[in-house]
Structures are given as structure tokens and as C-alpha cells.
Scaffold this motif. Structure first.
Motif, PDB file in Angstrom:
ATOM      1  N   ASN A 229     -19.401   9.031  12.211  1.00 43.04           N
ATOM      2  CA  ASN A 229     -20.409   9.938  12.735  1.00 43.04           C
ATOM      3  C   ASN A 229     -21.277  10.548  11.639  1.00 43.04           C
ATOM      4  OD1 ASN A 229     -20.015   9.545  15.473  1.00 43.04           O
ATOM      5  ND2 ASN A 229     -18.288  10.958  15.535  1.00 43.04           N
ATOM      6  N   ALA A 230     -20.885  10.347  10.390  1.00 38.85           N
ATOM      7  CA  ALA A 230     -21.724  10.796   9.270  1.00 38.85           C
ATOM      8  C   ALA A 230     -22.726   9.711   8.856  1.00 38.85           C
ATOM      9  CB  ALA A 230     -20.845  11.176   8.088  1.00 38.85           C
ATOM     10  N   LEU A 231     -22.609   8.511   9.447  1.00 37.91           N
ATOM     11  CA  LEU A 231     -23.534   7.422   9.078  1.00 37.91           C
ATOM     12  C   LEU A 231     -24.946   7.672   9.587  1.00 37.91           C
ATOM     13  CD1 LEU A 231     -21.355   4.209   9.716  1.00 37.91           C
ATOM     14  CD2 LEU A 231     -22.009   5.175   7.509  1.00 37.91           C
ATOM     15  N   GLY A 232     -25.056   8.474  10.660  1.00 34.68           N
ATOM     16  CA  GLY A 232     -26.380   8.814  11.178  1.00 34.68           C
ATOM     17  C   GLY A 232     -27.034   7.731  12.022  1.00 34.68           C
ATOM     18  N   ILE A 233     -26.249   6.777  12.504  1.00 37.24           N
ATOM     19  CA  ILE A 233     -26.823   5.708  13.343  1.00 37.24           C
ATOM     20  C   ILE A 233     -27.297   6.298  14.674  1.00 37.24           C
ATOM     21  CG2 ILE A 233     -26.283   3.579  14.604  1.00 37.24           C
ATOM     22  CD1 ILE A 233     -24.318   2.926  12.231  1.00 37.24           C
ATOM     23  N   GLY A 234     -26.432   7.119  15.264  1.00 35.39           N
ATOM     24  CA  GLY A 234     -26.835   7.871  16.459  1.00 35.39           C
ATOM     25  C   GLY A 234     -26.911   7.068  17.742  1.00 35.39           C
TER      26      GLY A 234
END
Lengths: 277, 202
Positions: A229-234
Motif C-alpha cells: 500500500n506504500a507503492l502508490g499504485i492505487g
């Protein structure tokens, strides 16, 4: 009283139109964390209204009603037969609860009932219960599932839990939003290639908030979820704080020569349900 | 930069209504949330192939919207109704879309998953945008279709591939590729890859 076939057909309708409560709760929580009026927030709001509307109307959550995989307790083998399940699928299809979604691979022709040899998929499970469980998984997410054979030098993954972490993170990064993120991951560590995909899919039956009996795996599940969830793919890959809803790791024995990490990517429409007998 | 996803910045949802004026479309930025109303036409694989083979288009797409969608429709009392009509994956139309945009001056391409650099360039040159609809949101998308006004190529292409003329209201989308050369998919891919490398390095 409704016949068994009717009961099973209704069970299919419920699975198709009503998302599990834990998944919905997690989506609502995720939505509140996204910035107001951001694309991530809008996508999640749309998903949540879609969930409510589909449940209210009893219509499919998603037009891709997916592959139907049934897990049936061994003790029900004589009652809940492959034939009975097929009849229920045909009824559910006729009533519009399932899309005509099965193709004869070589001819490209539609099998309009969704029933033939190999469809739906039925597993009998040796377990001390009397229940039928169903997963419906769409093609977009299935296309994003993948398998790694460790060691894998390209991602610096060795044959240990750190290697498992690297493999799963790679799968998430490669999938981006294409599997209809935010996704839900079932992972199998070990096994042979074939049974590992089955085991990975079976992990998708676990509730989001359950605890892995293996302490190390429980820790790893939490770490992957946090980092993913920190990857920022969203949502839908458009950026945001919500890339994954959950990760569930299962383990199988392996041969000395093999160490597979198998990732089943499930879309946000994580349709699973249990029918008790 | 992720436009509408920027921290602390309140971006209002833009309402877009057919006909979609070039000036308004060019003012949109990747990341903007929009709601589309008015007429949109569906077209997917066979429709694009037909166009590429020099086939005649059934309607004037100028200032219009093309939706990559194979809907589930039913006919009740002589009228068509949308049952499920979420987006289909757009990459398959990459070979045709730049030419389609150039020829028709269509303003909105709506689909799922994004398109390639050639399409992004065509959006910039001719003033169009690519909108991402919400994948899987079948019930909501069907509810946004207020009326099916017409259908073209139904006999030739079949229901899933036909060109349906939908009248939609508040169809929710996100600007994923704008007319300034920005693709949200590219920027998200780039930033997530960077973060991923950091995690893997440890």
C-alpha cells in the motif's frame, strides 16, 4: 421447500451479487483514508455504491462473473454432485445471475449454459464440515496471477521468506492496476506448479481479518500489505493509498529441487461465499 | 504529480456534457475526476477493425465520446436496456485509435487500463483525453445509462461488439491521459517502480 438445485442456484446468485462483509468494510475504511475528491477516492466511492446497488438488485457486481470454483466437503460428495452443481450454474446463467462466460477454446464458440466438462470447477475437500464454498474470479484478475521459481536472480530472491517477500512484491508491482486493484492476494509457498495455484486460490477463501496459524507467515502477510500500500499504485492503477486489501499466505510441502511462490491475484470484487448444510 | 490525488488539494468533480467542446477537454488534467452526461457511443474490437478497413462510420463522432465496452443488454417491451456495461481493456485498440481520433475529432475515449504513447500523442495533437471508467462496476455503469437511443452494426457484429448509442447521466470516470502529454498510468508506474526498488534493495 426449495429443491437442492434451486438452493444452490440462489447461493450462486448471492455470491455474484453480494460481496463479503469483511471485504466491503475494508473497502469503506480504505475509501475514507484517500484524499477528498481524489481519483482514488472517487473510484472507491463508485465501487462501494456499486456493491450496494448490486446487492439491493440481486444483479452481478461485475459483468465478468468469472470462473466458478466450488469447494465441497467430502461428506457431501453424494449429495452435492458435480451434476447438481452444473444444473444450478445453468439455472443461474439462464436467470442472468451469471454471464454467458464459457468459451470452447479451439472453436471460440460460446457454451451458453456455462456447463461442460471442466466447468464449473469442483473440488471435494476432506474436512470435518458440511459446507459448500464458492469463489468467482474474473479473467482480468486471473491474467495477473503469476508463479515464481526460487532462486530468482532477476529479483534477488533466494529460497527463504525474504525471497517470498520479493516475489510477492514483484507480482504486485507488475500487476499495477490491471487486475482491477485494489486486489486481494492468495499466495502458496512450495508445492508443485499445479497444486500451488489451487492452494493459492484456496487462500482467497480466508477472511481478511483472520490470523495465520504460522507466526512467521502472519508477520510476512502484515509486512507485504503495508509495503504494497506504500507503492502508490492505487485503485485501478490511478495512484492512491489503496493497492491491496489483504494478503493470505499458505504453505505446501515441496521437492528438494523446487521452491515455488504462486500468487493468485483477486480483483476488488472478491466474491466468495459459504453455504452450510 | 497525480493531479487530483495531490495532498490537501481539493479538486472538484468536473461535469462533462455532450457535445464535448475542445476547449473544455483541453483544460482537463490527468487525475481529474469527471462525470460524463449526454450521448456516448460504444465501440470495441470489430468496430475499430471496421473503421481501419475503410468502413463507413454510422454517426459523426466530432466532439463525441467513444466507449470501449461490450455491454450486456436485454430487450423489454421493444426497448433495449443496459444490464451491465463496465469498460473493457483498451490496449487492444492501440493500433487504430490515433487514426480514429485524427479522422473523427472525437474528444473522449473511455475504457480501462490505458493506451499507448501513439494514442497519447494523438490526444495532444487533436485535443482529446482518455478516461478510465471503474473496472468491474457493472451495476453502477448500467444505472448511469438512462436510455439506449439507438444501435448500429447489431446484425453484423453481435450485441457485445455493436455500436450502441447510450444516453448517460453522471457516468463516473477519471482523466487518465490528458491532452498535455501526461498519462497517469506512466507516472504511477514510474513512481511505484521506484518505491518497489527501494523495498527490494533492503
Amino acid at each position: 421447500m426449495a429443491s437442492l438445485t434451486e438452493k444452490l442456484a440462489r447461493f450462486i446468485q448471492e455470491t455474484s451479487s453480494s460481496i463479503p462483509e469483511d471485504v466491503e468494510k475494508t473497502l469503506v475504511k480504505a475509501m475514507r483514508k484517500e484524499e477528498k475528491n481524489s481519483s482514488a477516492r472517487m473510484v472507491l466511492e463508485t465501487i462501494i455504491s456499486n456493491i450496494r446497488l448490486a446487492r439491493e438488485k440481486g444483479t452481478p457486481l461485475c459483468q465478468d462473473t468469472g470462473t466458478l470454483t466450488f469447494f465441497v466437503s467430502e461428506s457431501l460428495r453424494k449429495k452435492v454432485t458435480v451434476e447438481k452443481l452444473g444444473e444450478a450454474v445453468a439455472i443461474a446463467t439462464k436467470n442472468g445471475w451469471l454471464r454467458r462466460n464459457t468459451i470452447e477454446t479451439l472453436s471460440g464458440k460460446s457454451i451458453d449454459t456455462n456447463v461442460c466438462a471442466g466447468a464449473p470447477v469442483v473440488h471435494y475437500v476432506d474436512e470435518p464440515f458440511k459446507r459448500v464454498r464458492l469463489i468467482m474470479k474474473g479473467g482480468g484478475s486471473e491474467n495477473m496471477s503469476m508463479q515464481f521459481s526460487l532462486p530468482d536472480v532477476s529479483i534477488n530472491a533466494g529460497r527463504d521468506l525474504d525471497g517470498v517477500y520479493r516475489a510477492v512484491m514483484t507480482a504486485i508491482e507488475r500487476a499495477q492496476g490491471f487486475g482491477c486493484a485494489p486486489g486481494y492476494l492468495g499466495v502458496a509457498v512450495g508445492g508443485d506448479r499445479a497444486c500451488a495455484f489451487e492452494k493459492a486460490k484456496e487462500q482467497l477463501l480466508r477472511p481478511i481479518d483472520d490470523t495465520n496459524p504460522e507466526k512467521d507467515l502472519e508477520k510476512l502477510e502484515k509486512k507485504i500489505l503495508k509495503d504494497a500500500n506504500a507503492l502508490g499504485i492505487g485503485p485501478m492503477g490511478l495512484g492512491g493509498k489503496t493497492t491491496l486489501l489483504g494478503v493470505k499466505l499458505g504453505v505446501l510441502p515441496r521437492l528438494p529441487a523446487s521452491y515455488f511462490v504462486t500468487v493468485a491475484y483477486m480483483c476488488w470484487a472478491a466474491r466468495r461465499r459459504e453455504l452450510k448444510f | 504529480m497525480l493531479g487530483g490525488a495531490q495532498k490537501g488539494v481539493e479538486v472538484l468533480i468536473t461535469q462533462l456534457t455532450y457535445p464535448f467542446e475542445e476547449k473544455i477537454v483541453r483544460s482537463l488534467r490527468a487525475g481529474d475526476a469527471v462525470k460524463v452526461s449526454g450521448i456516448i457511443w460504444t465501440g470495441r474490437d470489430r468496430f475499430h477493425k471496421h473503421f481501419a478497413d475503410g468502413g463507413k462510420l454510422p454517426v459523426d463522432f466530432k466532439d463525441g465520446a467513444l466507449y470501449h465496452c461490450g455491454p450486456v443488454v436485454v430487450k423489454r417491451d421493444g426497448e433495449w436496456h443496459a444490464v451491465a456495461c463496465g469498460p473493457t481493456t483498451s490496449v487492444r485498440e492501440n493500433p487504430y485509435e490515433p487514426d480514429f481520433i485524427a479522422t473523427t475529432n472525437v474528444r473522449l475515449i473511455i475504457g480501462k487500463g490505458g493506451m499507448d504513447a501513439n494514442t497519447l500523442a494523438a490526444c495532444k495533437k487533436h485535443g482529446a483525453v482518455y478516461l478510465q471508467a471503474v473496472g468491474g462496476a457493472a451495476a453502477i455503469s448500467a444505472a448511469a445509462v438512462k436510455r439506449i437511443r439507438n444501435v448500429y452494426f447489431l446484425e453484423e457484429f453481435g450485441a457485445a461488439e455493436a455500436c450502441w448509442e447510450f444516453e448517460v447521466e453522471d457516468f463516473p470516470c477519471v482523466v487518465a491521459m490528458d491532452s498535455h502529454g501526461v498519462s497517469l498510468f506512466d507516472s504511477v508506474k514510474e513512481s511505484s517502480e521506484k518505491k518497489y526498488r527501494e523495498f527490494i534493495k533492503k
